[in-house]
Design a protein around this motif. Structure first.
Motif, mmCIF file in Angstrom:
data_model
loop_
_atom_site.group_PDB
_atom_site.id
_atom_site.type_symbol
_atom_site.label_atom_id
_atom_site.label_comp_id
_atom_site.label_asym_id
_atom_site.label_seq_id
_atom_site.Cartn_x
_atom_site.Cartn_y
_atom_site.Cartn_z
ATOM 1 N N GLN A 1 -41.762 -55.625 80.704
ATOM 2 C CA GLN A 1 -42.663 -56.753 80.440
ATOM 3 C C GLN A 1 -43.908 -56.687 81.327
ATOM 4 O O GLN A 1 -45.017 -57.014 80.869
ATOM 5 N N LYS B 1 -48.754 -63.369 83.744
ATOM 6 C CA LYS B 1 -49.649 -63.214 82.599
ATOM 7 C C LYS B 1 -50.760 -64.260 82.631
ATOM 8 O O LYS B 1 -51.934 -63.955 82.365
ATOM 9 N N ILE C 1 -48.472 -56.065 80.381
ATOM 10 C CA ILE C 1 -49.615 -56.867 80.811
ATOM 11 C C ILE C 1 -50.820 -55.952 81.015
ATOM 12 O O ILE C 1 -50.740 -54.954 81.750
ATOM 13 N N LYS C 2 -51.903 -56.267 80.391
ATOM 14 C CA LYS C 2 -53.095 -55.430 80.471
ATOM 15 C C LYS C 2 -53.554 -55.274 81.916
ATOM 16 O O LYS C 2 -53.710 -56.251 82.646
ATOM 17 N N CYS D 1 -51.909 -53.832 84.380
ATOM 18 C CA CYS D 1 -50.827 -53.665 85.352
ATOM 19 C C CYS D 1 -50.540 -52.188 85.611
ATOM 20 O O CYS D 1 -50.485 -51.374 84.683
ATOM 21 N N CYS E 1 -53.348 -63.340 85.235
ATOM 22 C CA CYS E 1 -54.167 -62.209 84.769
ATOM 23 C C CYS E 1 -55.160 -62.649 83.686
ATOM 24 O O CYS E 1 -56.326 -62.220 83.676
ATOM 25 N N GLN E 2 -54.709 -63.487 82.788
ATOM 26 C CA GLN E 2 -55.581 -63.966 81.724
ATOM 27 C C GLN E 2 -56.736 -64.789 82.285
ATOM 28 O O GLN E 2 -57.860 -64.721 81.780
#
Length: 392
Positions: free
Chosen positions: A283, A384, A287-288, A290, A387-388
């Motif tokens: 998972q 997430k 995540i973009k 990572c 990060c977003q």
């Protein structure tokens, strides 16, 4: 009160096992004498103290007389390392570059006393190989130390292979004393390497496995002349009035959490954590941005890792920013060793040649016996969201 549910910094310390700590405290209140006193109050406390030693030894799968109680992992490491200072002639010591500061910094002090320190770097996967250790050993090398599980990357070191390589390198002569820091290993991975006669000593700490702070164990497979002297307690290995409460607590923790064939519950929990962590890493990698540290983590690779420690980087988000952002959401992680908190250097990642942007954004997620799969999934969701917010 801080919630344990979203606590993911077990590599720094674990919440205490309340039942064990309360039992140990009650026992120490009942048996309050000094275990070294020869009157009845002392001999009464001594029996409880020695029962704790036997329980700890049984959990570790070692002889009772090889267990020595200390104030923690750091002192256990120091007792082993500083024993070289009692030798009549100076020589060299070999230390891996991924050691905890307890050994890394003390090695610098030993070098000031005239001993040569030889540092061995890990490979890009964070592994210190048996070949590199054996190659570093010189004719006058008296001490070698390599930790069992790295506290930042979770990389499991090939302790058995290193021990055997030291014997082979000695070629029939006396091999160097081989010490293993097991602070991140006890209760987290099997300790089969303690059966290897070439492993001379090992350090353990209670507070990583549900016990109180201020108590540890030094395992000694053979006699060691301690450089630190005092009242002569613990067979002159570790002087100081015995900590009955701590000894009882750490022995119960080891008995409950050590992973061994006779502890089916601990094996089942270990296997379950392995599956959970495998899914957690998958998972994370979705995540973009990572990046796993080391890069091989989560891929088919030869290196083995503890399922209780995961390190990842999110280039563009400084590690301390990620740590604070998650903290505001009620999730508690770290950027590395708690003993290095406040310092921006990452010596272990430096030795692995991790790129600067990844090193600056690296964070550690570490799990314990109270961690749940649901909480790990919630942590992924929180990461997430952070990060977003940065990469929208």
């Amino acid at each position: 009160m801080i919630s344990k549910e979203h606590y993911f910094d077990y590599a720094a310390t674990s919440p205490v096992d309340e039942e064990i700590v309360k039992n140990a405290l009650e026992l120490s209140l009942e048996h309050w004498g000094n275990p070294s006193s020869i009157h009845e109050a002392g001999t009464d406390a001594r029996k409880v103290f020695e029962d704790a030693r036997k329980r700890a030894a049984d959990a570790l799968g070692v002889k009772t007389e090889s267990v020595f109680f200390t104030s923690g992992g750091t002192e256990s490491d120091h007792l082993a390392l500083t024993s070289v200072l009692s030798k009549p002639q100076k020589g060299s010591i070999v230390i891996s570059a991924i050691e905890h500061p307890a050994l890394r910094e003390m090695a610098k002090m030993v070098s000031l006393c005239g001993w040569k320190t030889i540092t061995v770097n890990p490979n890009k996967d964070g592994i210190v190989t048996a070949e590199t250790i054996a190659a570093a050993v010189e004719p006058d090398t008296a001490f070698v130390t390599v930790m069992a599980v790295n506290n930042e990357t979770g990389a499991i070191q090939p302790v058995n292979e290193i021990a055997n390589a030291l014997v082979e390198k000695a070629n029939g002569k006396r091999k160097p004393f081989f010490h293993v820091d097991c602070v991140q290993a006890a209760g987290k991975i099997p300790l089969d390497f303690l059966k290897n006669p070439a492993v001379d000593s090992a350090a353990f700490s209670a507070h990583k496995i549900g016990g109180p702070r201020g108590i540890g164990i030094l395992y000694l497979a053979k006699d060691m002349n301690s450089f630190l002297k005092g009242g002569g307690q613990e067979k002159n290995v570790r002087s100081g009035t015995e900590n009955l409460f701590g000894a009882e607590a750490i022995s119960q923790c080891l008995s409950k959490y050590c992973i061994s064939e006779k502890n089916s519950a601990s094996i089942a929990r270990f296997e379950k954590q392995g599956k959970w962590t495998e899914d957690f890493i998958k998972q994370l990698m979705e995540i973009k941005g990572c990046v796993m540290i080391p890069h091989c983590r989560g891929k088919e690779a030869g290196a083995e890792f503890s399922p209780w420690v995961v390190q990842a980087a999110f280039p563009g988000i400084p590690g301390q920013v990620m740590e604070r952002a998650l903290s505001t959401k009620g999730f508690y992680i770290s950027t590395g060793s708690a003993c290095s908190a406040g310092h921006h250097s990452r010596p272990i990642l430096d030795t692995m040649q991790i790129p600067p942007k990844e090193k600056e954004s690296a964070v550690r997620f570490s799990f314990g016996h109270d961690t749940t799969k649901e909480a790990m999934d919630q942590l992924i969701k929180a990461v997430k969201e952070v990060c977003q917010a940065f990469f929208h």
